[in-house]
Enzyme design. Sequence first.
Site, mmCIF file in Angstrom:
data_model
loop_
_atom_site.group_PDB
_atom_site.id
_atom_site.type_symbol
_atom_site.label_atom_id
_atom_site.label_comp_id
_atom_site.label_asym_id
_atom_site.label_seq_id
_atom_site.Cartn_x
_atom_site.Cartn_y
_atom_site.Cartn_z
ATOM 1 N N ARG A 73 -25.033 98.346 123.817
ATOM 2 C CA ARG A 73 -23.915 97.477 124.099
ATOM 3 C C ARG A 73 -24.121 96.935 122.573
ATOM 4 N NH1 ARG A 73 -23.371 90.976 126.576
ATOM 5 N NH2 ARG A 73 -21.133 91.333 126.078
ATOM 6 N N HIS A 74 -22.801 96.431 122.118
ATOM 7 C CA HIS A 74 -23.119 95.548 120.925
ATOM 8 C C HIS A 74 -24.269 94.357 120.684
ATOM 9 C CE1 HIS A 74 -20.735 92.507 122.339
ATOM 10 N NE2 HIS A 74 -19.570 93.093 123.247
ATOM 11 N N GLY A 75 -24.806 93.999 119.634
ATOM 12 C CA GLY A 75 -25.211 92.562 119.411
ATOM 13 C C GLY A 75 -24.298 91.356 120.024
#
Length: 470
Positions: free
Chosen positions: A83-85
């Site tokens: 998942r993106h940060g």
Amino acid sequence: MFSVFPPRNSLLVAALSLVLTRLSCSSLSVLDIPHIASYFGTKTRYEEVNPHLLRDISSVNTSVLKPPPNERCTPVHLTAVIRHGSRYPTVKNIRRIRKLSELVRTESSRGSAGSEGSGGWLQEIQSRWEMWYTDDMDGQLVMKGREDLRQLAKRLSVLFPSLLSEENLRRVSLRSSSKHRCVSSVEAFQEGLQHTWRHTEVQYSHQVDDELMRFFERCRGYVEGVENNRTALQEVEKFKHGEEMDGVRRRMAEKLGLPHHRLTPDLVEAAFFLCSYELSIKSLHSPWCFLFDERDARVLEYKSDLKQYWKRSHGHVISSMSSCPLFHHVFRTLDKAGRPRRSTDASPEPASILVGHAETLLPLLSLLGLYKDQTPPTASNYHSQHGRSFRTSLIVPYAANVLFVLYDCQRGPRLQLLINEQPVRFPGLEKEDAPLYREVRATYRHLLDGCDFDRECEGRTSGRGPNIEL
Ligand SMILES: *[C@@H]1O[C@H](CO)[C@@H](O)[C@H](O)[C@H]1NC(C)=O
Ligand SMILES: *[C@@H]1O[C@H](CO)[C@@H](O)[C@H](O)[C@H]1NC(C)=O
């Protein structure tokens, strides 16, 4: 009227002095973390799930890799779905935050708040906090989010030195959702990988692939049956207006000295999210955090979990089925990497990095049968759900990751699953951390032979046969 609230105010002063201390020293000590930080659902920091990273962001525990010790296994491939940060709020939440800040501003300038003397909080927030979110921030990755992905890449390089080696870097395949926060994340991941080998000029080589990473918006059965269907999320709506949420609202209204009706459930949630955003974006202990105790945070976490459960997970079968393309992609990649080779064959792809959203990870994890409790969470069973395994704060914080590690072992290839760098066993194969790959395939046979996107999502029988192997 201002002498009637000493206990609350002394807590507030203590809290604010923490915030101020924070500004003058650069390392975040454990004491500065809001006591409710591990209940932020999908807005939880990765460090809350792996607190040892707060002491040392680069610490790697190599004993999480658990192939059978007597089979002389070596890792041959890593597929990572990430998942993106950490990111800014999306526009929808920025607008709610703005409404909340306007409420605080008008009520505190009225000055009459707090017939019971509780207006202290309102004035303190008004004087200590300024609205700084703007619509154009809309969900973009923040600096901390880039760092989340860089550091994750560095730790994975240490955990898999033979796969993410310097000579392998060009052979790592990288794909991302087209959303800005994901593209920035996959770039940051490459920076982390290449900095590990002291490459100063980073070469990016990722592909954007929404069919794979944003399958949910392309699945008509899902969009019509769940996403745009009010009744599909009725448990969330019921809980939002139920007894537990009402308690949180009442307590918050009391602390702010506002009439109960001025605070909608959305505004309560906006305040809770503000606490989360200021921590994940700025490492700040925001004054908003003190409006909630742990009991409130558990209720708000449950509200988020209900939403994810009924929107993205086991609540509706179509949600997990919409991830069939990703499921097949992962297993095709593993099939290829595990195939027996002659010494003259090119070595397999060392790693496949797939960057997406919580909405990408949750359906896939559900399809694999993970985090499925016996009793589904509903609006009416909050009190029996304390021990549930479906807690999004633990499953999909920022930079959440699902790692499929394929080993070459004496008895054949084996597969291990790690979630957020912790070993997790495949449902149905709980005896081993790294079962034989063919046993994993046998467990998911029904999906490998079926799980057809066109049939599940469009209600069509596709012309192609089942998608078994490439
Ligand atoms: C390392 O990981 C293993 C396996 O998950 C765990 O048992 C152990 O406690 C971890 N060690 C540390 C220092 O976190
Ligand atoms: C909407 O959701 C409800 C409850 O899950 C379901 O019974 C109904 O068929 C759905 N409607 C559509 C149009 O798919």
